[in-house]
Design a protein around this motif. Structure first.
Motif, PDB file in Angstrom:
ATOM      1  N   SER A  95     166.557  66.990  11.095  1.00  0.00           N
ATOM      2  CA  SER A  95     165.673  67.779  11.958  1.00  0.00           C
ATOM      3  C   SER A  95     165.955  69.277  11.804  1.00  0.00           C
ATOM      4  O   SER A  95     165.020  70.084  11.801  1.00  0.00           O
ATOM      5  N   ILE A  96     167.204  69.661  11.633  1.00  0.00           N
ATOM      6  CA  ILE A  96     167.542  71.069  11.420  1.00  0.00           C
ATOM      7  C   ILE A  96     166.968  71.543  10.079  1.00  0.00           C
ATOM      8  O   ILE A  96     166.424  72.645   9.972  1.00  0.00           O
ATOM      9  N   GLU A  97     167.066  70.688   9.067  1.00  0.00           N
ATOM     10  CA  GLU A  97     166.523  71.041   7.750  1.00  0.00           C
ATOM     11  C   GLU A  97     165.010  71.225   7.816  1.00  0.00           C
ATOM     12  O   GLU A  97     164.460  72.162   7.238  1.00  0.00           O
ATOM     13  N   GLU A 107     170.789  76.562   9.457  1.00  0.00           N
ATOM     14  CA  GLU A 107     171.218  75.199   9.140  1.00  0.00           C
ATOM     15  C   GLU A 107     172.725  75.146   8.934  1.00  0.00           C
ATOM     16  O   GLU A 107     173.409  74.291   9.481  1.00  0.00           O
ATOM     17  N   LEU A 110     174.669  75.440  12.201  1.00  0.00           N
ATOM     18  CA  LEU A 110     174.590  74.288  13.090  1.00  0.00           C
ATOM     19  C   LEU A 110     175.232  73.034  12.513  1.00  0.00           C
ATOM     20  O   LEU A 110     175.775  72.218  13.255  1.00  0.00           O
ATOM     21  N   SER A 114     178.526  70.582  13.935  1.00  0.00           N
ATOM     22  CA  SER A 114     178.085  69.212  14.196  1.00  0.00           C
ATOM     23  C   SER A 114     178.953  68.196  13.457  1.00  0.00           C
ATOM     24  O   SER A 114     179.308  67.158  14.004  1.00  0.00           O
TER      25      SER A 114
END
Length: 182
Positions: A95-97, A107, A110, A114
């Protein structure tokens, strides 16, 4: 009553063997049947009671379960929770990508924390599983060694845990799935 006065009174009670039965029972429960630890715990618990100091509030069960090494879990729970952690991390990374583009600075900012969080949670779950087989949580650090970590995790999934109570408590005490309070 000051804290020092409370400790002095607790010590007088302990030496005269006129202890508060409820607090003495709690002290024994927290001492792993070690009488010296029980005495020290009694002093602490009784002084807190006399002064009115309340111990820190307990953390919510899910926070203690994921972020602290206390308690026990079985092999099935270790497998499911580690798999869930991997899927959650993968979904987050995808989802970040999609949101910020592959290789973007956001990215990178985060994903690294993570992954660190996922590794920490995995280590805490392994620590709980080690407690289930009666071993120290420090052995969870073996999961950080490349190649050895695969064999180590496999052994944790194959081996059976202790039945009933062991020195780390009962298996269901920390289980997120048991329905009991932590």
């Amino acid at each position: 009553m000051t804290e020092q006065e409370a400790y002095a009174q607790a010590l007088r009670e302990l030496t005269s063997r006129s202890v508060d039965e409820g607090i003495w029972a709690k002290a024994i429960a927290f001492s792993d049947a070690n009488e010296e630890k029980a005495k020290a715990n009694y002093l602490k618990f009784r002084a807190e009671h006399l002064v009115g100091i309340r111990p820190r509030k307990k953390l919510p069960k899910w926070i203690a379960y994921l972020f602290l090494p206390h308690g026990r879990i079985g092999r099935g729970e270790l497998f499911v929770m580690n798999l869930s952690c991997v899927f959650a991390l993968g979904a987050f990374a995808l989802s970040i990508e999609k949101l910020f583009g592959k290789g973007s600075d956001v990215e990178k900012m985060l994903i690294v924390p993570s992954v660190a969080l996922a590794v920490w949670i995995s280590l805490m779950l392994i620590a709980k599983r080690l407690h289930d087989v009666g071993r120290s949580a420090w052995l969870a650090l073996l999961a950080l060694i490349p190649y050895l970590n695969f064999v180590f995790r496999l052994l944790l999934l194959i081996g059976s845990g202790s039945k009933g109570m062991n020195r780390y408590g009962a298996r269901e005490d920390m289980s997120l799935f048991s329905g009991k309070k932590a």
